[in-house]
Scaffold this motif. Structure first.
Motif, PDB file in Angstrom:
ATOM      1  N   TYR A 269       0.809  -1.091  -0.209  1.00 32.48           N
ATOM      2  CA  TYR A 269       0.127   0.010   0.012  1.00 32.48           C
ATOM      3  C   TYR A 269       0.820   1.334  -0.023  1.00 32.48           C
ATOM      4  O   TYR A 269       0.477   2.401  -0.480  1.00 32.48           O
ATOM      5  CB  TYR A 269      -1.006  -0.017   1.040  1.00 32.48           C
ATOM      6  CG  TYR A 269      -2.244  -0.950   0.875  1.00 32.48           C
ATOM      7  CD1 TYR A 269      -3.034  -0.666   0.048  1.00 32.48           C
ATOM      8  CD2 TYR A 269      -1.954  -2.248   1.593  1.00 32.48           C
ATOM      9  CE1 TYR A 269      -4.312  -1.381  -0.042  1.00 32.48           C
ATOM     10  CE2 TYR A 269      -3.346  -3.033   1.398  1.00 32.48           C
ATOM     11  CZ  TYR A 269      -4.239  -2.584   0.516  1.00 32.48           C
ATOM     12  OH  TYR A 269      -5.204  -3.176   0.228  1.00 32.48           O
ATOM     13  N   HIS A 270       2.052   1.137   0.550  1.00 29.78           N
ATOM     14  CA  HIS A 270       2.945   2.338   0.562  1.00 29.78           C
ATOM     15  C   HIS A 270       4.314   2.001   0.013  1.00 29.78           C
ATOM     16  O   HIS A 270       4.713   0.652  -0.081  1.00 29.78           O
ATOM     17  CB  HIS A 270       3.104   2.816   2.020  1.00 29.78           C
ATOM     18  CG  HIS A 270       1.835   3.327   2.601  1.00 29.78           C
ATOM     19  ND1 HIS A 270       1.105   4.376   2.362  1.00 29.78           N
ATOM     20  CD2 HIS A 270       1.007   2.494   3.514  1.00 29.78           C
ATOM     21  CE1 HIS A 270      -0.044   4.518   3.056  1.00 29.78           C
ATOM     22  NE2 HIS A 270      -0.187   3.298   3.842  1.00 29.78           N
ATOM     23  N   ARG A 271       4.993   3.078  -0.438  1.00 31.31           N
ATOM     24  CA  ARG A 271       6.299   2.648  -1.284  1.00 31.31           C
ATOM     25  C   ARG A 271       7.135   1.918  -0.618  1.00 31.31           C
ATOM     26  O   ARG A 271       7.805   0.795  -0.998  1.00 31.31           O
ATOM     27  CB  ARG A 271       6.744   4.051  -1.647  1.00 31.31           C
ATOM     28  CG  ARG A 271       7.770   3.970  -2.759  1.00 31.31           C
ATOM     29  CD  ARG A 271       8.447   5.139  -3.608  1.00 31.31           C
ATOM     30  NE  ARG A 271       6.963   5.309  -4.241  1.00 31.31           N
ATOM     31  CZ  ARG A 271       6.726   6.257  -5.217  1.00 31.31           C
ATOM     32  NH1 ARG A 271       7.990   7.306  -5.429  1.00 31.31           N
ATOM     33  NH2 ARG A 271       5.952   6.640  -5.859  1.00 31.31           N
TER      34      ARG A 271
ATOM     35  N   ARG B 150     -18.104  -3.750   3.231  1.00 30.73           N
ATOM     36  CA  ARG B 150     -19.231  -3.043   3.648  1.00 30.73           C
ATOM     37  C   ARG B 150     -19.730  -2.077   2.987  1.00 30.73           C
ATOM     38  O   ARG B 150     -19.114  -1.370   2.141  1.00 30.73           O
ATOM     39  CB  ARG B 150     -18.574  -2.150   5.186  1.00 30.73           C
ATOM     40  CG  ARG B 150     -18.457  -3.020   6.283  1.00 30.73           C
ATOM     41  CD  ARG B 150     -18.026  -2.143   7.346  1.00 30.73           C
ATOM     42  NE  ARG B 150     -17.363  -3.221   8.323  1.00 30.73           N
ATOM     43  CZ  ARG B 150     -15.888  -3.176   8.352  1.00 30.73           C
ATOM     44  NH1 ARG B 150     -15.257  -2.411   7.336  1.00 30.73           N
ATOM     45  NH2 ARG B 150     -15.346  -4.108   8.949  1.00 30.73           N
TER      46      ARG B 150
ATOM     47  N   ALA C 159     -10.669  -7.112  -8.909  1.00 35.82           N
ATOM     48  CA  ALA C 159     -11.833  -6.335  -9.353  1.00 35.82           C
ATOM     49  C   ALA C 159     -11.391  -5.018 -10.211  1.00 35.82           C
ATOM     50  O   ALA C 159     -12.206  -4.373 -10.890  1.00 35.82           O
ATOM     51  CB  ALA C 159     -12.638  -5.711  -8.258  1.00 35.82           C
ATOM     52  N   GLY C 160     -10.168  -4.789  -9.988  1.00 40.81           N
ATOM     53  CA  GLY C 160      -9.626  -3.584 -10.543  1.00 40.81           C
ATOM     54  C   GLY C 160      -9.678  -2.163  -9.619  1.00 40.81           C
ATOM     55  O   GLY C 160      -9.524  -1.134 -10.228  1.00 40.81           O
ATOM     56  N   VAL C 161     -10.135  -2.516  -8.350  1.00 42.89           N
ATOM     57  CA  VAL C 161     -10.034  -1.302  -7.475  1.00 42.89           C
ATOM     58  C   VAL C 161      -8.350  -0.846  -7.160  1.00 42.89           C
ATOM     59  O   VAL C 161      -8.137   0.141  -7.417  1.00 42.89           O
ATOM     60  CB  VAL C 161     -10.593  -1.598  -6.059  1.00 42.89           C
ATOM     61  CG1 VAL C 161     -10.702  -0.438  -5.091  1.00 42.89           C
ATOM     62  CG2 VAL C 161     -12.159  -2.126  -6.600  1.00 42.89           C
ATOM     63  N   LEU C 162      -7.693  -1.860  -6.863  1.00 44.90           N
ATOM     64  CA  LEU C 162      -6.465  -1.697  -6.685  1.00 44.90           C
ATOM     65  C   LEU C 162      -5.463  -1.895  -7.919  1.00 44.90           C
ATOM     66  O   LEU C 162      -5.680  -2.809  -8.826  1.00 44.90           O
ATOM     67  CB  LEU C 162      -5.794  -2.485  -5.410  1.00 44.90           C
ATOM     68  CG  LEU C 162      -6.316  -2.286  -4.095  1.00 44.90           C
ATOM     69  CD1 LEU C 162      -5.867  -3.187  -3.149  1.00 44.90           C
ATOM     70  CD2 LEU C 162      -6.078  -0.936  -3.669  1.00 44.90           C
ATOM     71  N   ARG C 163      -4.353  -1.153  -8.036  1.00 46.17           N
ATOM     72  CA  ARG C 163      -3.359  -1.570  -9.328  1.00 46.17           C
ATOM     73  C   ARG C 163      -2.300  -2.376  -8.504  1.00 46.17           C
ATOM     74  O   ARG C 163      -1.690  -1.932  -7.658  1.00 46.17           O
ATOM     75  CB  ARG C 163      -2.847  -0.250  -9.937  1.00 46.17           C
ATOM     76  CG  ARG C 163      -3.994   0.319 -10.843  1.00 46.17           C
ATOM     77  CD  ARG C 163      -3.534   1.220 -11.709  1.00 46.17           C
ATOM     78  NE  ARG C 163      -4.354   2.266 -12.081  1.00 46.17           N
ATOM     79  CZ  ARG C 163      -4.056   3.140 -12.984  1.00 46.17           C
ATOM     80  NH1 ARG C 163      -2.861   3.318 -13.561  1.00 46.17           N
ATOM     81  NH2 ARG C 163      -4.933   4.210 -13.190  1.00 46.17           N
TER      82      ARG C 163
ATOM     83  N   SER D 256       1.238  -3.526  -7.466  1.00 50.36           N
ATOM     84  CA  SER D 256       2.730  -2.396  -7.361  1.00 50.36           C
ATOM     85  C   SER D 256       3.567  -3.304  -8.489  1.00 50.36           C
ATOM     86  O   SER D 256       4.633  -2.662  -8.990  1.00 50.36           O
ATOM     87  CB  SER D 256       3.375  -2.485  -5.880  1.00 50.36           C
ATOM     88  OG  SER D 256       1.985  -2.097  -5.009  1.00 50.36           O
TER      89      SER D 256
ATOM     90  N   TRP E 215     -18.702  -5.537  -8.411  1.00 53.10           N
ATOM     91  CA  TRP E 215     -17.830  -5.528  -7.078  1.00 53.10           C
ATOM     92  C   TRP E 215     -18.630  -5.277  -5.813  1.00 53.10           C
ATOM     93  O   TRP E 215     -19.346  -4.290  -5.663  1.00 53.10           O
ATOM     94  CB  TRP E 215     -16.433  -4.701  -6.828  1.00 53.10           C
ATOM     95  CG  TRP E 215     -15.918  -4.570  -5.715  1.00 53.10           C
ATOM     96  CD1 TRP E 215     -15.219  -5.667  -5.064  1.00 53.10           C
ATOM     97  CD2 TRP E 215     -15.354  -3.446  -4.745  1.00 53.10           C
ATOM     98  NE1 TRP E 215     -14.541  -5.245  -3.742  1.00 53.10           N
ATOM     99  CE2 TRP E 215     -14.730  -4.129  -3.727  1.00 53.10           C
ATOM    100  CE3 TRP E 215     -15.587  -2.063  -4.862  1.00 53.10           C
ATOM    101  CZ2 TRP E 215     -14.143  -2.924  -2.755  1.00 53.10           C
ATOM    102  CZ3 TRP E 215     -15.038  -1.177  -4.052  1.00 53.10           C
ATOM    103  CH2 TRP E 215     -14.240  -1.907  -2.849  1.00 53.10           C
TER     104      TRP E 215
ATOM    105  N   PRO F 265     -18.407  -4.549  -2.217  1.00 54.54           N
ATOM    106  CA  PRO F 265     -17.353  -4.526  -0.899  1.00 54.54           C
ATOM    107  C   PRO F 265     -17.721  -5.155   0.298  1.00 54.54           C
ATOM    108  O   PRO F 265     -19.041  -5.384   0.413  1.00 54.54           O
ATOM    109  CB  PRO F 265     -17.423  -2.825  -0.968  1.00 54.54           C
ATOM    110  CG  PRO F 265     -18.636  -2.527  -1.360  1.00 54.54           C
ATOM    111  CD  PRO F 265     -19.199  -3.568  -2.377  1.00 54.54           C
TER     112      PRO F 265
ATOM    113  N   ALA G 217     -22.964   3.313 -14.579  1.00 49.50           N
ATOM    114  CA  ALA G 217     -22.859   2.128 -15.385  1.00 49.50           C
ATOM    115  C   ALA G 217     -22.922   2.268 -16.957  1.00 49.50           C
ATOM    116  O   ALA G 217     -22.392   1.230 -17.645  1.00 49.50           O
ATOM    117  CB  ALA G 217     -23.200   0.799 -14.791  1.00 49.50           C
TER     118      ALA G 217
ATOM    119  N   PRO H 277     -21.280   1.136   1.482  1.00 49.91           N
ATOM    120  CA  PRO H 277     -20.791   2.851   2.191  1.00 49.91           C
ATOM    121  C   PRO H 277     -22.251   3.286   2.278  1.00 49.91           C
ATOM    122  O   PRO H 277     -22.682   4.103   1.329  1.00 49.91           O
ATOM    123  CB  PRO H 277     -19.925   3.512   1.071  1.00 49.91           C
ATOM    124  CG  PRO H 277     -20.216   2.810  -0.105  1.00 49.91           C
ATOM    125  CD  PRO H 277     -20.510   1.410   0.113  1.00 49.91           C
TER     126      PRO H 277
END
Lengths: 229, 262
Positions: B10-12, B72, B49-53, B55, B68, B70, B92, B74
């Motif tokens: 999630y972080h470098r 929970r 799902a393509g939410v995150l790319r 690394s 997708w 989730p 959509a 929102p």
């Protein structure tokens, strides 16, 4: 993408959080025009400068109103590029609303007058230049607000820091004795240019400068977003 | 679609949540993603799902329409159920009339009818979860990703999830489901991926025949006899709950959350 822009504007307007930047804008304009009457172009030049932080803040609020998971749902539905663009367009549309208020406001409170001396600009010319000045400030303000939004800064404290530092730097670096005036969007140079006659070349330069600044900042936003959903 | 040598942090300078993951899911295939809390199930699902790319590595051949759900939903949004779903259908890419028709279909199917004009923030957790399910199905998904879809759902709605999954599979879509409550026995024939220590391991199914878990209630007095009889009939007793003394023979160490006979 239009549907997502509309959805986000609706989310922004319905929460009532849209009221805060509008009130801040009205307050700022009230102070600005409280001093007396001025020529429209000059007054609008200053109004664009003082509204810059408000426009950036409004952008941050608009982008932050949407829950993180909802932003990701939108991303899954339309893809990352259009999801980001829709947020920026929604912020720009909301910003246009504030700009419209800023253009109308001085006429309601008598903060501006028509030409009284020969050689002064006509009212339509003054309003047109005022619109131009505000439209130069808007993309830069949207870009700053986007960089300060929660998806980039991840914490409320950093968000406020980015927003405040960005606004202060945009003003301080734009002062005439600044060491690096090109680091800031041309807010003060535009206001200064509107005091006297405005040559076409200066107008072109200021427009290019403002757009280039916004383009660089928005590229930074897009790059930062590749790691942040 | 495929994940090829995918790593994610999630972080470098952060720790790798997933590393060198290579997995694929074919059209018409369902996969259950298992793992402890915090193992990276949601991360894996969001990558798919393509939410995150990623690394590192690549994601290949993701279907164009992804649904997708989730973990929970929102619910902190200023919309009614109907208003939200119609807006999401428009987002959509459905036309206004298509959007209305599709939303009406899913609202009826998921039993959201009485809540159409209720604001999202006022929904119970389970009802909000249904809205989350509905928004993922507004366009028939080529890939449906469900993150703990049974969480908070009532009995009727729990039966609906496998039905929906089957329909997506029948249309040639792929389905990924994460679950930590053993509900995935409702998806016989699904492959199983286990996420642990940043890796994803496919659990080889011992044989092609699907197995199911059945919960039984047995009077305490008859417990040893019943357990013995079930074993004699070839059933696999996973665990006995609600009494202090264990059954006379210990069962082999299997998945702890299951409570019954296999």
């Amino acid at each position: 993408m239009t549907a997502l822009v509309r959805f986000r504007l609706a989310g922004f307007l319905r929460t009532g959080r849209a009221l805060a930047p509008v009130l801040a804008g009205l307050l700022t304009l009230g102070i600005l025009y409280g001093g007396g009457r001025a020529q429209p172009a000059e007054a609008y030049g200053v109004s664009a400068v003082v509204l810059f932080p408000v426009l950036a803040w409004q952008t941050k609020i608009l982008l932050d109103v949407e829950p993180d998971v909802q932003r990701r749902l939108a991303l899954v539905a339309v893809g990352p590029a259009r999801e980001q663009a829709a947020g920026l367009v929604a912020a720009a549309v909301a910003g246009l609303g504030l700009v419209l208020i800023a253009l109308v406001f001085p006429w309601l409170v008598g903060g501006v007058t028509g030409p009284s001396l020969p050689g002064q600009r006509s009212v339509p010319a003054g309003v047109a230049l005022g619109l131009w000045a505000h439209l130069l400030a808007l993309p830069a303000a949207v870009a700053l607000g986007a960089l300060a939004s929660r998806v980039i800064t991840r914490s409320a404290a950093y968000g406020v820091v980015v927003l405040t530092l960005g606004s202060v730097c945009a003003l301080v670096l734009g002062l005439s004795k600044s060491i690096a005036p090109w680091l800031a969007p041309p807010l003060l140079p535009t206001a200064k240019a509107l005091v006297g006659p405005l040559p076409g070349s200066t107008a072109l330069l200021l427009t290019g400068w403002a757009l280039a600044w916004a383009a660089v900042a928005l590229t930074g936003y897009a790059r930062a977003r590749t790691r942040r959903a | 679609m495929w994940l090829e040598d995918v790593g994610l942090r999630y972080h470098r300078r952060g720790p790798w949540v997933l590393r060198q993951v290579t997995v694929g899911v074919a059209p018409g295939e369902a996969v259950v993603v298992l793992g402890r809390n915090g193992a990276g199930k949601s991360t894996l699902l969001q990558l798919l799902a393509g939410v995150l790319r990623p690394s590192r590595g690549r994601v290949l051949d993701r279907p164009s329409v992804v649904g997708w759900v989730p973990e929970r939903f929102p619910a902190d949004q200023p919309f009614t159920v109907d208003g939200y779903l119609v807006s999401m259908a428009r987002v959509a890419g459905l036309s206004p009339s298509e959007a209305d028709r599709t939303v009406r279909h899913w609202v009826d199917r998921l039993g959201l009818g009485p809540f159409r004009t209720v604001r999202l923030a006022q929904l119970s957790k389970g009802t909000a979860q249904k809205v989350g399910l509905a928004q993922a199905l507004l366009r028939p998904p080529g890939l449906l990703v469900l993150d703990e879809p049974w969480e908070g759902l009532d009995a009727v709605a729990r039966e609906l999830v496998p039905q929906v999954v089957d329909e997506v599979l029948a249309d040639g879509g792929s389905v990924l489901v994460s679950d930590h409550r053993g509900e995935t026995v409702r998806l016989p024939g699904a492959r199983e991926w286990r996420v642990a220590d940043g890796a994803v391991v496919e659990r080889a199914s011992s044989d092609a025949a699907a197995v199911a878990v059945v919960e039984l209630e047995v009077p305490v007095g008859q417990l040893p006899a019943t357990v013995a009889r079930l074993r004699a009939e070839g059933h696999h007793v996973l665990r006995v709950r609600g009494q202090s003394a264990p059954p006379e023979t210990t069962c082999p160490a299997v998945e702890p959350p299951f409570e019954v006979a296999r």
